[in-house]
Design a protein around this motif. Structure first.
Motif, PDB file in Angstrom:
ATOM      1  N   MET A 190       0.845  -1.177   0.000  1.00  0.00           N
ATOM      2  CA  MET A 190       0.000   0.000   0.000  1.00  0.00           C
ATOM      3  C   MET A 190       0.890   1.240   0.000  1.00  0.00           C
ATOM      4  O   MET A 190       1.791   1.377   0.811  1.00  0.00           O
ATOM      5  N   GLY A 191       0.624   2.156  -0.920  1.00  0.00           N
ATOM      6  CA  GLY A 191       1.402   3.376  -1.042  1.00  0.00           C
ATOM      7  C   GLY A 191       0.960   4.425  -0.046  1.00  0.00           C
ATOM      8  O   GLY A 191      -0.050   4.289   0.645  1.00  0.00           O
ATOM      9  N   HIS A 192       1.739   5.482   0.009  1.00  0.00           N
ATOM     10  CA  HIS A 192       1.396   6.598   0.876  1.00  0.00           C
ATOM     11  C   HIS A 192       0.206   7.358   0.310  1.00  0.00           C
ATOM     12  O   HIS A 192       0.094   7.526  -0.909  1.00  0.00           O
ATOM     13  N   PRO A 193      -0.666   7.866   1.166  1.00  0.00           N
ATOM     14  CA  PRO A 193      -1.770   8.692   0.659  1.00  0.00           C
ATOM     15  C   PRO A 193      -1.223  10.026   0.163  1.00  0.00           C
ATOM     16  O   PRO A 193      -0.179  10.496   0.610  1.00  0.00           O
ATOM     17  N   ILE A 194      -1.939  10.632  -0.769  1.00  0.00           N
ATOM     18  CA  ILE A 194      -1.570  11.956  -1.266  1.00  0.00           C
ATOM     19  C   ILE A 194      -1.786  12.961  -0.139  1.00  0.00           C
ATOM     20  O   ILE A 194      -2.855  13.005   0.467  1.00  0.00           O
ATOM     21  N   MET A 195      -0.752  13.746   0.143  1.00  0.00           N
ATOM     22  CA  MET A 195      -0.805  14.679   1.274  1.00  0.00           C
ATOM     23  C   MET A 195      -0.622  16.125   0.815  1.00  0.00           C
ATOM     24  O   MET A 195       0.111  16.896   1.434  1.00  0.00           O
ATOM     25  N   PHE A 196      -1.278  16.475  -0.292  1.00  0.00           N
ATOM     26  CA  PHE A 196      -1.243  17.845  -0.784  1.00  0.00           C
ATOM     27  C   PHE A 196      -2.458  18.072  -1.660  1.00  0.00           C
ATOM     28  O   PHE A 196      -3.082  17.122  -2.135  1.00  0.00           O
ATOM     29  N   ASP A 197      -2.780  19.318  -1.870  1.00  0.00           N
ATOM     30  CA  ASP A 197      -3.881  19.716  -2.736  1.00  0.00           C
ATOM     31  C   ASP A 197      -3.292  20.067  -4.096  1.00  0.00           C
ATOM     32  O   ASP A 197      -2.510  21.021  -4.212  1.00  0.00           O
ATOM     33  N   ALA A 198      -3.621  19.323  -5.109  1.00  0.00           N
ATOM     34  CA  ALA A 198      -3.069  19.536  -6.444  1.00  0.00           C
ATOM     35  C   ALA A 198      -3.383  20.925  -6.995  1.00  0.00           C
ATOM     36  O   ALA A 198      -2.669  21.416  -7.869  1.00  0.00           O
ATOM     37  N   GLU A 199      -4.424  21.563  -6.490  1.00  0.00           N
ATOM     38  CA  GLU A 199      -4.821  22.898  -6.956  1.00  0.00           C
ATOM     39  C   GLU A 199      -4.236  24.022  -6.114  1.00  0.00           C
ATOM     40  O   GLU A 199      -4.567  25.186  -6.312  1.00  0.00           O
ATOM     41  N   ILE A 253       6.024  12.188  -7.233  1.00  0.00           N
ATOM     42  CA  ILE A 253       5.348  12.106  -5.944  1.00  0.00           C
ATOM     43  C   ILE A 253       6.028  10.983  -5.169  1.00  0.00           C
ATOM     44  O   ILE A 253       6.141   9.861  -5.647  1.00  0.00           O
ATOM     45  N   SER A 254       6.518  11.327  -3.979  1.00  0.00           N
ATOM     46  CA  SER A 254       7.160  10.341  -3.123  1.00  0.00           C
ATOM     47  C   SER A 254       6.663  10.547  -1.705  1.00  0.00           C
ATOM     48  O   SER A 254       6.608  11.688  -1.223  1.00  0.00           O
ATOM     49  N   HIS A 255       6.279   9.463  -1.069  1.00  0.00           N
ATOM     50  CA  HIS A 255       5.745   9.518   0.292  1.00  0.00           C
ATOM     51  C   HIS A 255       4.579  10.506   0.384  1.00  0.00           C
ATOM     52  O   HIS A 255       4.412  11.213   1.370  1.00  0.00           O
ATOM     53  N   GLY A 256       3.798  10.574  -0.688  1.00  0.00           N
ATOM     54  CA  GLY A 256       2.583  11.385  -0.705  1.00  0.00           C
ATOM     55  C   GLY A 256       2.785  12.858  -0.974  1.00  0.00           C
ATOM     56  O   GLY A 256       1.839  13.635  -0.916  1.00  0.00           O
ATOM     57  N   TYR A 310       7.686  19.574  -1.233  1.00  0.00           N
ATOM     58  CA  TYR A 310       6.596  20.440  -0.786  1.00  0.00           C
ATOM     59  C   TYR A 310       5.820  19.711   0.292  1.00  0.00           C
ATOM     60  O   TYR A 310       5.276  18.632   0.058  1.00  0.00           O
ATOM     61  N   GLY A 311       5.793  20.290   1.474  1.00  0.00           N
ATOM     62  CA  GLY A 311       5.048  19.708   2.581  1.00  0.00           C
ATOM     63  C   GLY A 311       5.918  19.575   3.789  1.00  0.00           C
ATOM     64  O   GLY A 311       6.873  20.319   3.971  1.00  0.00           O
ATOM     65  N   GLY A 312       5.614  18.639   4.598  1.00  0.00           N
ATOM     66  CA  GLY A 312       6.430  18.381   5.766  1.00  0.00           C
ATOM     67  C   GLY A 312       5.870  19.018   7.013  1.00  0.00           C
ATOM     68  O   GLY A 312       5.050  19.917   6.973  1.00  0.00           O
TER      69      GLY A 312
END
Length: 139
Positions: free
Chosen positions: A1-10, A31-34, A47-49
């Motif tokens: 199971m991969g990581h869920p997407i953790m950002f808003d593409a828009e 996309i790596s680790h969501g 982007y994120g964290g």
């Protein structure tokens, strides 16, 4: 199971950061680790964290994660805007929140941080190409 997407593409901050990162020679996105990561051979920006242990809402983590130049790291750590991001921190990375404190993003500063991180990870040939694009003489 991969990581869920953790950002808003828009997300408009993501769009602006994407333009900064993809303007560098041979930069690509994956996309790596969501989360969006920009890389050549190695990742130079994410982007994120969040701060380790803070997992409140992954969509709210809107920061630039980057590898600072060693000579600049101490000064950046003294700036309250920067923090050590979860998981990346032990490898020397820092994070600059792009949506905090009601301040407008200084995209020139972001571009400098991204470029510095790129220069440390991209390899000699790509850095030379970047210098040519910037009109900098070769050392």
């Amino acid at each position: 199971m991969g990581h869920p997407i953790m950002f808003d593409a828009e997300d408009p901050l993501l769009a602006d950061l994407r333009r900064v990162c993809l303007a560098l020679p041979d930069a690509a996105e994956k996309i790596s680790h969501g989360r969006p990561n920009w890389y050549t051979t190695k990742v130079f920006a994410v982007y994120g964290g969040s701060v380790k242990g803070d997992h409140a809402d992954p969509l709210l983590a809107r920061a630039l994660l980057f590898l600072p130049d060693r000579a600049e790291r101490a000064a950046l750590e003294q700036d309250r805007r920067f923090h050590v991001p979860a998981y990346y921190g032990p490898a020397g990375w820092l994070a600059l929140p792009l949506d905090g404190g009601g301040q407008e993003v200084d995209w020139d500063e972001v571009a400098e941080l991204v470029e510095s991180s790129y220069r440390q990870t991209a390899g000699v040939r790509r850095v030379a190409r970047l210098d040519e694009l910037r009109g900098r003489p070769r050392d």
